[in-house]
Scaffold this motif. Structure first.
Motif, PDB file in Angstrom:
ATOM      1  N   TYR A 112       0.770  -1.236   0.143  1.00  0.00           N
ATOM      2  CA  TYR A 112      -0.043   0.016   0.234  1.00  0.00           C
ATOM      3  C   TYR A 112       0.821   1.495   0.173  1.00  0.00           C
ATOM      4  CZ  TYR A 112      -3.826   3.175   1.458  1.00  0.00           C
ATOM      5  OH  TYR A 112      -4.684   4.479   1.448  1.00  0.00           O
ATOM      6  N   LYS A 113       0.650   2.187  -0.970  1.00  0.00           N
ATOM      7  CA  LYS A 113       1.295   3.463  -1.083  1.00  0.00           C
ATOM      8  C   LYS A 113       0.417   4.530  -1.792  1.00  0.00           C
ATOM      9  CE  LYS A 113       5.570   5.257  -2.814  1.00  0.00           C
ATOM     10  NZ  LYS A 113       6.840   5.178  -3.727  1.00  0.00           N
ATOM     11  N   ASP A 114       0.611   5.536  -1.054  1.00  0.00           N
ATOM     12  CA  ASP A 114      -0.259   6.843  -1.582  1.00  0.00           C
ATOM     13  C   ASP A 114      -1.376   6.503  -1.809  1.00  0.00           C
ATOM     14  OD1 ASP A 114       2.407   8.211  -1.340  1.00  0.00           O
ATOM     15  OD2 ASP A 114       2.989   7.832  -3.329  1.00  0.00           O
ATOM     16  N   GLY A 115      -2.399   5.817  -1.166  1.00  0.00           N
ATOM     17  CA  GLY A 115      -3.777   5.579  -1.329  1.00  0.00           C
ATOM     18  C   GLY A 115      -4.054   4.552  -2.302  1.00  0.00           C
ATOM     19  N   VAL A 116      -2.952   3.703  -2.969  1.00  0.00           N
ATOM     20  CA  VAL A 116      -3.185   2.705  -3.743  1.00  0.00           C
ATOM     21  C   VAL A 116      -2.624   1.296  -3.033  1.00  0.00           C
ATOM     22  CG1 VAL A 116      -2.747   1.706  -6.091  1.00  0.00           C
ATOM     23  CG2 VAL A 116      -3.095   4.123  -5.697  1.00  0.00           C
ATOM     24  N   LEU A 117      -3.653   0.416  -3.315  1.00  0.00           N
ATOM     25  CA  LEU A 117      -3.415  -1.019  -2.894  1.00  0.00           C
ATOM     26  C   LEU A 117      -2.798  -1.909  -3.971  1.00  0.00           C
ATOM     27  CD1 LEU A 117      -3.506  -3.484  -0.655  1.00  0.00           C
ATOM     28  CD2 LEU A 117      -5.422  -3.927  -1.323  1.00  0.00           C
ATOM     29  N   GLU A 118      -1.699  -2.374  -4.152  1.00  0.00           N
ATOM     30  CA  GLU A 118      -1.393  -3.317  -5.125  1.00  0.00           C
ATOM     31  C   GLU A 118      -0.991  -4.606  -4.617  1.00  0.00           C
ATOM     32  OE1 GLU A 118       1.622  -1.550  -8.225  1.00  0.00           O
ATOM     33  OE2 GLU A 118       2.871  -3.237  -7.196  1.00  0.00           O
ATOM     34  N   VAL A 119      -1.825  -5.592  -5.439  1.00  0.00           N
ATOM     35  CA  VAL A 119      -1.409  -6.943  -4.998  1.00  0.00           C
ATOM     36  C   VAL A 119      -1.083  -7.553  -6.468  1.00  0.00           C
ATOM     37  CG1 VAL A 119      -2.910  -9.093  -4.842  1.00  0.00           C
ATOM     38  CG2 VAL A 119      -3.927  -6.897  -3.682  1.00  0.00           C
ATOM     39  N   ARG A 120      -0.143  -8.458  -6.212  1.00  0.00           N
ATOM     40  CA  ARG A 120       0.941  -9.200  -7.174  1.00  0.00           C
ATOM     41  C   ARG A 120       0.667 -10.476  -7.159  1.00  0.00           C
ATOM     42  NH1 ARG A 120       4.638  -6.466 -10.236  1.00  0.00           N
ATOM     43  NH2 ARG A 120       4.337  -4.399 -10.253  1.00  0.00           N
ATOM     44  N   THR A 121       0.596 -11.325  -8.218  1.00  0.00           N
ATOM     45  CA  THR A 121       0.620 -12.958  -8.121  1.00  0.00           C
ATOM     46  C   THR A 121       1.236 -13.203  -9.372  1.00  0.00           C
ATOM     47  OG1 THR A 121      -0.294 -14.875  -7.778  1.00  0.00           O
ATOM     48  CG2 THR A 121      -1.453 -13.271  -8.827  1.00  0.00           C
ATOM     49  N   PRO A 122       2.373 -14.214  -9.379  1.00  0.00           N
ATOM     50  CA  PRO A 122       2.581 -14.858 -10.810  1.00  0.00           C
ATOM     51  C   PRO A 122       1.419 -15.329 -11.227  1.00  0.00           C
ATOM     52  CG  PRO A 122       4.045 -15.408  -8.986  1.00  0.00           C
ATOM     53  CD  PRO A 122       2.946 -14.656  -8.301  1.00  0.00           C
ATOM     54  N   VAL A 123       1.403 -15.279 -12.341  1.00  0.00           N
ATOM     55  CA  VAL A 123       0.409 -16.085 -13.211  1.00  0.00           C
ATOM     56  C   VAL A 123       1.080 -17.283 -13.826  1.00  0.00           C
ATOM     57  CG1 VAL A 123      -1.119 -16.232 -15.468  1.00  0.00           C
ATOM     58  CG2 VAL A 123      -0.728 -14.109 -14.353  1.00  0.00           C
TER      59      VAL A 123
END
Length: 140
Positions: A112-123
């Protein structure tokens, strides 16, 4: 009927009513997202400004879907006893997004940074699908 009545709230402008009608589930959930694939990684960014991610955000995998839950708490300051107007949205918000088959839950990360949640996962690499084959139709 009660759900229908919320669309006709007289405190909302006609433009806002139309926007809410056409935004559908996105507006109802209150969480806007963007999805992209960077190389072999699925990236989901969720707009969550003004929320404390440690207290008010939950990220989980539920039935093969990424579930983002957030809660925005209302802080009311009323300077005039006779009127108050707020267009901020408060309450609990949930957004579910389908994940590709075979995603390893242990490889999912969230920041979470600057009001944005980022979720990452390998495809996961998909297994080779058999080539298309035409099926002949037999007349009886």
């Amino acid at each position: 009927m009660a759900d229908l009545m919320k669309w006709f709230d007289t405190r909302r402008s006609p433009v806002e009513l139309i926007e809410r009608l056409f935004e559908g589930d996105t507006a109802a959930s209150g969480i806007r997202v963007e999805e992209s694939v960077e190389g072999n990684t699925l990236v989901v960014r969720a707009e969550l400004p003004g929320i404390d991610p440690e207290k008010d955000v939950s990220v989980a995998i539920v039935e093969g879907a990424l579930e983002i839950k957030a809660e925005r708490r209302e802080k009311t300051e009323q300077k005039d006893k006779n009127s108050y107007r707020s267009e901020f949205r408060y309450g609990s918000f949930v957004r579910r997004l389908a994940l590709p088959d075979g995603v390893d839950q242990g490889d999912i990360t969230a920041t979470y940074k600057d009001g944005v949640l980022e979720v990452r996962t390998p495809v996961p690499e998909t297994a080779q699908k058999p080539a298309a084959r035409k099926i002949e139709i037999q007349r009886s």
